[in-house]
Write a protein that holds these residues in place. Structure first.
Motif, mmCIF file in Angstrom:
data_model
loop_
_atom_site.group_PDB
_atom_site.id
_atom_site.type_symbol
_atom_site.label_atom_id
_atom_site.label_comp_id
_atom_site.label_asym_id
_atom_site.label_seq_id
_atom_site.Cartn_x
_atom_site.Cartn_y
_atom_site.Cartn_z
ATOM 1 N N TYR A 56 66.566 21.484 83.142
ATOM 2 C CA TYR A 56 66.445 22.767 83.840
ATOM 3 C C TYR A 56 65.907 22.547 85.257
ATOM 4 C CZ TYR A 56 67.160 23.957 79.063
ATOM 5 O OH TYR A 56 67.706 24.010 77.810
ATOM 6 N N PRO A 57 66.804 22.376 86.236
ATOM 7 C CA PRO A 57 66.379 21.966 87.582
ATOM 8 C C PRO A 57 65.504 23.000 88.295
ATOM 9 C CG PRO A 57 68.718 22.550 87.555
ATOM 10 C CD PRO A 57 68.260 22.549 86.132
ATOM 11 N N ASN A 58 65.543 24.270 87.870
ATOM 12 C CA ASN A 58 64.759 25.297 88.570
ATOM 13 C C ASN A 58 63.551 25.782 87.777
ATOM 14 O OD1 ASN A 58 66.431 25.272 90.883
ATOM 15 N ND2 ASN A 58 67.996 26.299 89.630
ATOM 16 N N LEU A 59 63.154 24.974 86.785
ATOM 17 C CA LEU A 59 62.005 25.344 85.955
ATOM 18 C C LEU A 59 60.737 25.400 86.808
ATOM 19 C CD1 LEU A 59 61.374 25.788 82.910
ATOM 20 C CD2 LEU A 59 60.751 23.363 82.805
ATOM 21 N N LYS A 60 59.992 26.520 86.689
ATOM 22 C CA LYS A 60 58.757 26.653 87.488
ATOM 23 C C LYS A 60 57.507 26.465 86.640
ATOM 24 C CE LYS A 60 59.831 29.513 91.469
ATOM 25 N NZ LYS A 60 61.250 29.301 91.614
ATOM 26 N N ALA A 61 57.569 26.911 85.385
ATOM 27 C CA ALA A 61 56.362 26.818 84.551
ATOM 28 C C ALA A 61 56.742 26.776 83.078
ATOM 29 C CB ALA A 61 55.453 28.009 84.818
ATOM 30 N N VAL A 62 55.820 26.231 82.296
ATOM 31 C CA VAL A 62 56.026 26.144 80.847
ATOM 32 C C VAL A 62 54.768 26.649 80.158
ATOM 33 C CG1 VAL A 62 56.582 24.614 78.910
ATOM 34 C CG2 VAL A 62 57.374 24.034 81.189
ATOM 35 N N SER A 63 54.958 27.482 79.138
ATOM 36 C CA SER A 63 53.807 27.940 78.349
ATOM 37 C C SER A 63 53.894 27.317 76.965
ATOM 38 C CB SER A 63 53.830 29.462 78.208
ATOM 39 O OG SER A 63 52.800 29.878 77.333
ATOM 40 N N ILE A 286 52.694 36.260 78.067
ATOM 41 C CA ILE A 286 53.823 35.379 78.416
ATOM 42 C C ILE A 286 54.659 36.043 79.529
ATOM 43 C CG2 ILE A 286 56.016 34.442 77.539
ATOM 44 C CD1 ILE A 286 54.516 33.788 74.934
ATOM 45 N N VAL A 287 54.913 37.337 79.370
ATOM 46 C CA VAL A 287 55.691 38.057 80.397
ATOM 47 C C VAL A 287 54.933 38.043 81.732
ATOM 48 C CG1 VAL A 287 56.619 40.312 81.062
ATOM 49 C CG2 VAL A 287 56.920 39.473 78.719
ATOM 50 N N GLU A 288 53.618 38.268 81.651
ATOM 51 C CA GLU A 288 52.801 38.257 82.871
ATOM 52 C C GLU A 288 52.893 36.882 83.557
ATOM 53 O OE1 GLU A 288 51.018 40.419 84.565
ATOM 54 O OE2 GLU A 288 49.891 39.023 85.858
ATOM 55 N N ASN A 289 52.792 35.820 82.772
ATOM 56 C CA ASN A 289 52.853 34.478 83.369
ATOM 57 C C ASN A 289 54.246 34.153 83.900
ATOM 58 O OD1 ASN A 289 50.313 33.432 83.619
ATOM 59 N ND2 ASN A 289 50.260 32.537 81.571
ATOM 60 N N TYR A 290 55.259 34.667 83.227
ATOM 61 C CA TYR A 290 56.634 34.493 83.717
ATOM 62 C C TYR A 290 56.741 35.108 85.118
ATOM 63 C CZ TYR A 290 61.628 35.678 84.092
ATOM 64 O OH TYR A 290 62.920 35.839 84.526
ATOM 65 N N LYS A 291 56.206 36.330 85.254
ATOM 66 C CA LYS A 291 56.303 37.021 86.547
ATOM 67 C C LYS A 291 55.467 36.307 87.610
ATOM 68 C CE LYS A 291 57.788 41.318 84.529
ATOM 69 N NZ LYS A 291 57.477 42.599 83.940
ATOM 70 N N ALA A 293 54.813 33.117 87.649
ATOM 71 C CA ALA A 293 55.511 31.871 88.008
ATOM 72 C C ALA A 293 56.617 32.157 89.018
ATOM 73 C CB ALA A 293 56.080 31.213 86.755
ATOM 74 N N LEU A 294 57.375 33.239 88.781
ATOM 75 C CA LEU A 294 58.477 33.570 89.701
ATOM 76 C C LEU A 294 57.971 33.876 91.106
ATOM 77 C CD1 LEU A 294 61.126 35.684 87.789
ATOM 78 C CD2 LEU A 294 60.678 33.250 87.787
ATOM 79 N N SER A 295 56.778 34.494 91.169
ATOM 80 C CA SER A 295 56.295 34.855 92.511
ATOM 81 C C SER A 295 55.326 33.814 93.072
ATOM 82 C CB SER A 295 55.671 36.249 92.497
ATOM 83 O OG SER A 295 54.662 36.266 91.536
ATOM 84 N N GLY A 296 55.220 32.669 92.403
ATOM 85 C CA GLY A 296 54.404 31.574 92.949
ATOM 86 C C GLY A 296 52.910 31.788 92.811
ATOM 87 N N MET A 297 52.506 32.747 91.965
ATOM 88 C CA MET A 297 51.062 32.993 91.772
ATOM 89 C C MET A 297 50.486 32.009 90.758
ATOM 90 S SD MET A 297 51.158 37.068 91.329
ATOM 91 C CE MET A 297 49.466 37.293 90.809
ATOM 92 N N GLU A 298 49.138 31.874 90.791
ATOM 93 C CA GLU A 298 48.474 31.021 89.800
ATOM 94 C C GLU A 298 48.672 31.644 88.412
ATOM 95 O OE1 GLU A 298 44.012 29.508 88.797
ATOM 96 O OE2 GLU A 298 44.422 30.170 90.848
ATOM 97 N N LEU A 299 48.891 30.808 87.405
ATOM 98 C CA LEU A 299 49.109 31.323 86.050
ATOM 99 C C LEU A 299 47.782 31.667 85.388
ATOM 100 C CD1 LEU A 299 51.678 28.662 84.753
ATOM 101 C CD2 LEU A 299 52.150 30.861 85.862
#
Ligand code: NDP
Ligand code: OXD
Length: 309
Positions: A56-63, A286-291, A293-299
């Protein structure tokens, strides 16, 4: 953009439903049915196959789907810029408190023996220590270990706790770091492992550790199987260094049929059920962390890769 679940040994439809209850528009896929790997930006994993996240070349974060993250950190191929987080929930804490209290009481009040005696129609009483005379040592005073320690203390047990950094917790004697490990062990009869699995904690339940406990001693391992050196436990039981072990986690799960632990009457076994993550309780984080991650915020609940937890 999509969020994927990679957890081959879990039934994931409840997870997908729970996520959609929080955000019906979120694109959720379940591995291995992934339409377009380039769209994947967030993965939720549990015991994922090695290297599966390489695709997954565009993966930003993993929970992690649970509290432990060792399964993620052992994947050397996870790029350094992919952030890692875990879940935390009140039911995860409550279940762990129940499990450890249940095991401590079963050991203290000899239920482990009475259950067997009934099968043999044996009427035999055993003496038991009062809670106030029993010293429980909790290794790990984190999200789970601290409330477990506090509950035992509130019920009247003597409680010691050990962590990496020093802590002050009311009515609990605390110890920190390797320098204070021996002092902690020497004050402990029932040793409970609630550490994350890291390079520093792998194999920490070895003969050297078991030998230092106050006799008669038991260990309860609810963290990871790799914390325990299996052969050392067998030796310690056979030579009466310790009296028994209560294990929920194993280096190989399911525990293989021919494993030596199965036939020991002084080893209690449960199949990694101490505390199970409930989808409905953690879907929102999980949804909060997904969002995030997309906006580059700290998880939230982000893992420190250096520390390993
Ligand atoms: P946390 O990350 O919240 O806490 C970890 C604790 O361990 C911290 O107190 C930390 O110290 C301490 N610690 C870490 N490394 C060391 C070290 N080298 N020496 C001494 N102390 C150390 O973890 P949780 O409480 O959420 O969970 C613990 C583990 O429990 C999970 O990693 C997982 O493996 C296991 N688990 C098992 C379950 C089951 O069903 N059997 C369910 C859920 C979790 P400090 O506070 O100083 O950082
Ligand atoms: C966890 C577990 O880490 O269930 O959450 O072991």
């Amino acid at each position: 953009m999509s969020l994927i679940f990679v957890a081959p040994d879990r039934s994931l439809s409840a997870w997908k439903d729970a996520i959609h209850k929080v955000d019906p528009n979120l694109d959720v896929e379940i591995w291995p049915q992934i339409d377009n790997p380039k769209r994947v930006q967030f993965a939720v994993c549990w015991n994922q196959p090695k290297h599966v996240l390489d695709n997954y070349p565009n993966l930003k974060a993993v929970s992690s789907l649970g509290a432990g993250v060792d399964h993620l950190l052992e994947d050397d191929f996870l790029p350094a810029d992919v952030n890692i987080c875990r879940v935390v929930s009140s039911s995860l804490i409550q279940q762990m408190k129940e499990y450890v209290l249940g095991t401590v009481i079963s050991i203290q009040r000899n239920f482990v023996h009475y259950i067997r005696q009934k099968d043999q129609q044996q009427w035999q009483a055993h003496t038991h220590p009062l809670a106030s005379d029993l010293a429980i040592g909790i290794m790990g005073l984190g999200k789970l270990g601290k409330p477990v320690a506090q509950q035992l203390s509130e019920l009247g047990y003597q409680v010691n706790g050990w962590s990496r950094s020093p802590k002050t917790i009311e009515n609990i004697s605390t110890f920190a770091g390797r320098d204070e490990f021996s002092a902690f062990l020497q004050k402990t009869q029932i040793l409970v492992c609630l550490l994350p699995l890291t390079d520093e904690t792998n194999g920490i339940l070895d003969l050297e550790t078991l030998k230092q406990l106050q006799s008669p001693s038991w260990i309860i391992n609810v963290a990871r199987g790799e914390h325990l050196v299996d052969e050392d436990l067998i030796y310690a039981l056979d030579t009466d260094i310790i009296k028994g072990a209560w294990l929920d986690v194993f280096s190989e799960e399911p525990l293989p049929d021919r494993h030596a632990f199965w036939n020991r009457s002084n080893i209690m076994i449960t199949p990694h059920i101490a505390s199970i993550t409930q989808p409905s309780e953690v879907a929102d984080q999980i949804v909060e962390n997904y969002k995030r991650a997309l906006s580059g915020m700290e998880l939230n609940y982000e893992v420190d890769r250096q520390k390993g937890y």
